[in-house]
Design a protein around this motif. Structure first.
Motif, short mmCIF file in Angstrom:
data_model
loop_
_atom_site.label_atom_id
_atom_site.label_comp_id
_atom_site.label_asym_id
_atom_site.label_seq_id
_atom_site.Cartn_x
_atom_site.Cartn_y
_atom_site.Cartn_z
N PRO A 137 -5.72 -17.09 5.30
CA PRO A 137 -6.38 -18.15 4.53
C PRO A 137 -6.74 -17.72 3.11
CG PRO A 137 -7.99 -17.08 5.91
CD PRO A 137 -6.67 -16.40 6.20
N ALA A 138 -6.36 -16.50 2.72
CA ALA A 138 -6.50 -16.01 1.35
C ALA A 138 -5.34 -15.05 1.13
CB ALA A 138 -7.84 -15.31 1.15
N VAL A 139 -5.08 -14.67 -0.11
CA VAL A 139 -3.95 -13.80 -0.43
C VAL A 139 -4.39 -12.34 -0.36
CG1 VAL A 139 -2.17 -13.22 -2.10
CG2 VAL A 139 -2.97 -15.59 -1.89
N SER A 140 -3.73 -11.57 0.49
CA SER A 140 -3.97 -10.13 0.60
C SER A 140 -2.65 -9.39 0.41
CB SER A 140 -4.57 -9.77 1.96
OG SER A 140 -5.86 -10.34 2.11
N VAL A 141 -2.72 -8.16 -0.08
CA VAL A 141 -1.52 -7.38 -0.34
C VAL A 141 -1.52 -6.12 0.52
CG1 VAL A 141 -2.56 -6.14 -2.29
CG2 VAL A 141 -0.08 -6.36 -2.15
N PHE A 142 -0.32 -5.70 0.94
CA PHE A 142 -0.14 -4.53 1.79
C PHE A 142 1.05 -3.72 1.26
CE2 PHE A 142 -2.10 -7.88 4.13
CZ PHE A 142 -3.06 -7.28 4.93
N LEU A 143 0.92 -2.39 1.30
CA LEU A 143 1.99 -1.50 0.86
C LEU A 143 2.65 -0.83 2.05
CD1 LEU A 143 0.77 0.48 -2.27
CD2 LEU A 143 2.46 -1.33 -2.13
N PRO A 144 3.95 -0.54 1.97
CA PRO A 144 4.60 0.20 3.06
C PRO A 144 4.02 1.60 3.17
CG PRO A 144 6.10 -0.06 1.19
CD PRO A 144 4.90 -0.91 0.91
N VAL A 145 3.71 1.99 4.37
CA VAL A 145 3.04 3.28 4.60
C VAL A 145 3.94 4.45 4.30
CG1 VAL A 145 2.02 4.73 6.40
CG2 VAL A 145 1.43 2.31 6.28
N GLU B 111 10.15 -1.07 -4.30
CA GLU B 111 9.95 -1.19 -2.86
C GLU B 111 9.34 -2.55 -2.56
OE1 GLU B 111 7.27 1.84 -1.62
OE2 GLU B 111 5.60 1.09 -2.81
N PHE B 112 9.18 -2.82 -1.27
CA PHE B 112 8.62 -4.10 -0.85
C PHE B 112 7.10 -4.01 -0.67
CE2 PHE B 112 12.98 -4.54 0.87
CZ PHE B 112 13.35 -5.71 0.20
N ARG B 113 6.43 -5.04 -1.14
CA ARG B 113 5.04 -5.26 -0.79
C ARG B 113 5.00 -6.46 0.17
NH1 ARG B 113 1.57 -5.11 -6.45
NH2 ARG B 113 2.33 -3.09 -7.22
N LEU B 114 4.06 -6.44 1.06
CA LEU B 114 3.84 -7.58 1.93
C LEU B 114 2.58 -8.30 1.47
CD1 LEU B 114 4.46 -9.17 4.60
CD2 LEU B 114 2.88 -7.58 5.72
N PHE B 115 2.74 -9.61 1.25
CA PHE B 115 1.59 -10.45 0.94
C PHE B 115 1.36 -11.41 2.10
CE2 PHE B 115 2.95 -9.12 -3.24
CZ PHE B 115 1.79 -9.04 -4.00
N THR B 116 0.13 -11.48 2.59
CA THR B 116 -0.23 -12.54 3.53
C THR B 116 -0.98 -13.60 2.72
OG1 THR B 116 -2.27 -11.37 4.18
CG2 THR B 116 -0.28 -11.02 5.53
N MET B 117 -0.65 -14.87 2.98
CA MET B 117 -1.06 -15.94 2.08
C MET B 117 -2.15 -16.84 2.65
SD MET B 117 1.10 -14.98 -0.22
CE MET B 117 0.92 -16.24 -1.47
N THR C 282 8.23 -2.87 8.12
CA THR C 282 7.37 -3.16 9.27
C THR C 282 6.00 -2.49 9.23
OG1 THR C 282 8.36 -1.30 10.49
CG2 THR C 282 9.36 -3.48 10.80
N THR C 283 5.86 -1.41 8.48
CA THR C 283 4.62 -0.62 8.55
C THR C 283 3.92 -0.64 7.20
OG1 THR C 283 5.75 0.80 10.14
CG2 THR C 283 3.65 1.58 9.24
N PHE C 284 2.76 -1.27 7.16
CA PHE C 284 2.06 -1.47 5.90
C PHE C 284 0.59 -1.09 6.03
CE2 PHE C 284 5.63 -4.39 6.03
CZ PHE C 284 6.18 -4.28 4.76
N SER C 285 0.00 -0.75 4.88
CA SER C 285 -1.44 -0.49 4.84
C SER C 285 -2.07 -1.45 3.83
CB SER C 285 -1.72 0.96 4.44
OG SER C 285 -1.19 1.22 3.15
#
Length: 319
Positions: free
Chosen positions: A304-312, A296-302, A44-47
């Motif tokens: 309108p462009a692809v961005s990556v987030f790491l768990p804090v 670990e899990f990375r979060l990608f938002t797809m 749930t918590t990403f940077s």
């Protein structure tokens, strides 16, 4: 001759006290109601990564001048594999399927043979591998979900629109049914789909031929909070520590001008509880999916462009 034994009053009192104390430490019955699943920080918590976005449309006069909706990423054998939807700006433009790879999830290389599928409208894709076959559930023209299959990630065979039925086996009423999200467990395929982004329904199939609603009421609805008051659509389901987690996008605006990424939890895939810390990513970054990078899990938002987030919680930072 019988001998009577007299028990002193204080002995009886001591025994009663001992029984009472013992009862107070009776272990919880295995049939007691289990604790509700939680929302762990690693889900749930990403940077944000330092170089977002990590993948965009070309911005030039190409078939993927822009990208949109939900792309999908699988991490296999140390390589990140991404499928995405590209299109040219303007009216009546087809939505075609592209493919890209990355060694680290940060630097991506487009496949030289892109687009890998352009004979049918493909967007909002969800990819699952079973055995040696890749199954791609995608939104087609007019927001009708369809299925494609592949054995090499690149060449995809169209299998046609999904046949979804109500619980009485009657076909769905005419209209869109899109953003297909898939989960497979114990030989059963679970399909989450939305209709006009108003709510999410669940249907199942054993053979990928006919899908039947688990119930004719939605399993995930809009609101009551502001962030998802006007639209919801599911993107991914994972199982983690005995619970199911759904990542979904939502809008707080009636014109859908901005979207967010959110999460909900369930014990049975039907009854979902939304995270009270939603949205986990805002700022019009949506269509979020989790990808396990091996530790670990990375979060990608797809979109309108692809961005990556790491768990804090890990303290790690992308390099």
């Amino acid at each position: 001759m019988q001998t009577s034994v007299r028990i002193a009053p204080y002995t009886v009192f001591s025994a009663l006290v001992l029984v009472a104390v013992s009862l107070s430490f009776v272990p919880v019955s295995p049939f007691s109601k289990p604790a509700a699943p939680t929302f762990p920080a690693e889900l749930t918590t990403f940077s944000p990564g330092p170089s977002n976005p990590v993948f965009t449309g070309t911005g030039a006069d190409t078939w993927d001048q822009k990208i949109r909706e939900r792309g999908y990423i699988l991490h296999e054998d140390g390589i990140y594999h991404m499928w995405y939807t590209g299109y040219r700006d303007g009216a009546n433009q087809n939505r075609s399927l592209g493919y890209a790879t990355s060694p680290d999830g940060l630097t991506w290389t487009r496949y030289k043979g892109n687009p890998i599928h352009s004979t049918s409208w493909v967007e909002d894709v969800s990819v699952s591998k079973s055995g040696s076959i890749y199954y791609m559930f995608a939104e087609g023209e007019n927001d009708v979900a369809h299925l494609l299959t592949s054995t090499d990630r690149i060449h995809w065979k169209e299998q046609g629109p999904l046949d979804i039925r109500y619980t009485n086996n009657q076909p769905l009423s005419e209209g869109p049914y899109g953003t297909p999200t898939i989960w497979r467990e114990k030989g059963i395929w679970y399909l989450f789909y939305e209709r006009k982004d108003a709510a999410v329904w669940l249907a199942t199939s054993k053979d990928l031929t006919v899908w039947t609603n688990v119930q004719d009421e939605p399993v995930l609805t809009k609101g009551p909070a502001e962030y998802d008051r006007y639209a919801v659509a599911m993107n991914q389901v994972i199982r983690y520590k005995g619970a199911y987690y759904a990542y979904y996008h939502a809008s707080a605006f009636p014109d859908w001008r901005e979207w967010s990424t959110n999460v909900a939890v369930s014990k049975d895939l039907i009854h979902w509880t939304k995270y009270n810390g939603n949205p986990i990513v805002g700022g019009n970054r949506s269509s979020g999916i989790l990808v396990n990078d091996g530790s670990e899990f990375r979060l990608f938002t797809m979109h309108p462009a692809v961005s990556v987030f790491l768990p804090v919680h890990t303290g790690r930072r992308l390099k």
